[in-house]
Design a protein around this motif. Structure first.
Motif, PDB file in Angstrom:
ATOM      1  N   SER A  89       0.829  -1.258  -0.061  1.00  0.00           N
ATOM      2  CA  SER A  89       0.000  -0.043   0.015  1.00  0.00           C
ATOM      3  C   SER A  89       0.847   1.075   0.054  1.00  0.00           C
ATOM      4  CB  SER A  89      -0.867  -0.077   1.100  1.00  0.00           C
ATOM      5  OG  SER A  89      -0.308  -0.023   2.388  1.00  0.00           O
TER       6      SER A  89
ATOM      7  N   ARG B 208       3.242   4.239  -1.713  1.00  0.00           N
ATOM      8  CA  ARG B 208       3.189   5.079  -3.013  1.00  0.00           C
ATOM      9  C   ARG B 208       3.853   4.341  -4.172  1.00  0.00           C
ATOM     10  NH1 ARG B 208       4.039  11.291  -2.686  1.00  0.00           N
ATOM     11  NH2 ARG B 208       4.873  10.529  -0.590  1.00  0.00           N
TER      12      ARG B 208
ATOM     13  N   GLU C  43       0.580   1.554  -6.889  1.00  0.00           N
ATOM     14  CA  GLU C  43      -0.878   1.401  -7.280  1.00  0.00           C
ATOM     15  C   GLU C  43      -1.067   0.425  -8.228  1.00  0.00           C
ATOM     16  OE1 GLU C  43       1.166   4.392  -7.293  1.00  0.00           O
ATOM     17  OE2 GLU C  43       0.280   5.407  -5.138  1.00  0.00           O
TER      18      GLU C  43
ATOM     19  N   ASP D 221      -6.565  -5.167 -11.888  1.00  0.00           N
ATOM     20  CA  ASP D 221      -6.178  -3.788 -12.311  1.00  0.00           C
ATOM     21  C   ASP D 221      -5.815  -3.895 -13.748  1.00  0.00           C
ATOM     22  OD1 ASP D 221      -6.091  -2.923  -9.678  1.00  0.00           O
ATOM     23  OD2 ASP D 221      -4.011  -3.102  -9.285  1.00  0.00           O
TER      24      ASP D 221
END
Length: 86
Positions: free
Chosen positions: A55, A57, A60, A85
């Motif tokens: 989780s 940065r 994503e 995704d």
């Protein structure tokens, strides 16, 4: 950066598979591996943990998470989060 600071052998923990959207978390308390659910889990549902922090940065995109998992654990993640995704 991820750095190991200790080593432990927990055979029961080895039965948990990875997911980038885990339903469990794990930690070690006084030398005992503790696994807790993050949400209600249905009977028969697989218990999964995140093998790496997923989780932060830069994580994503599935491509980034999968690259880290391939490099450190040697597998291509096909969890629900990564597959959705795509």
């Amino acid at each position: 950066a991820w750095q190991d600071f200790a080593v432990g052998i927990y055979p029961s923990g080895a039965m948990l598979n990875h997911s980038c959207a885990p339903n469990c978390l794990w930690f070690v308390e006084r030398g005992v591996l503790v696994v807790e659910t993050l949400r209600p889990v249905a009977a028969g549902e697989e218990l999964c943990i995140a093998y790496l922090p997923v989780s932060r940065r830069g994580d994503e995109r599935a491509e980034q998470r999968r690259g880290r998992l391939r490099a450190q654990f040697g597998f291509w993640c096909m969890c629900r989060r990564c597959e959705s995704d795509q």
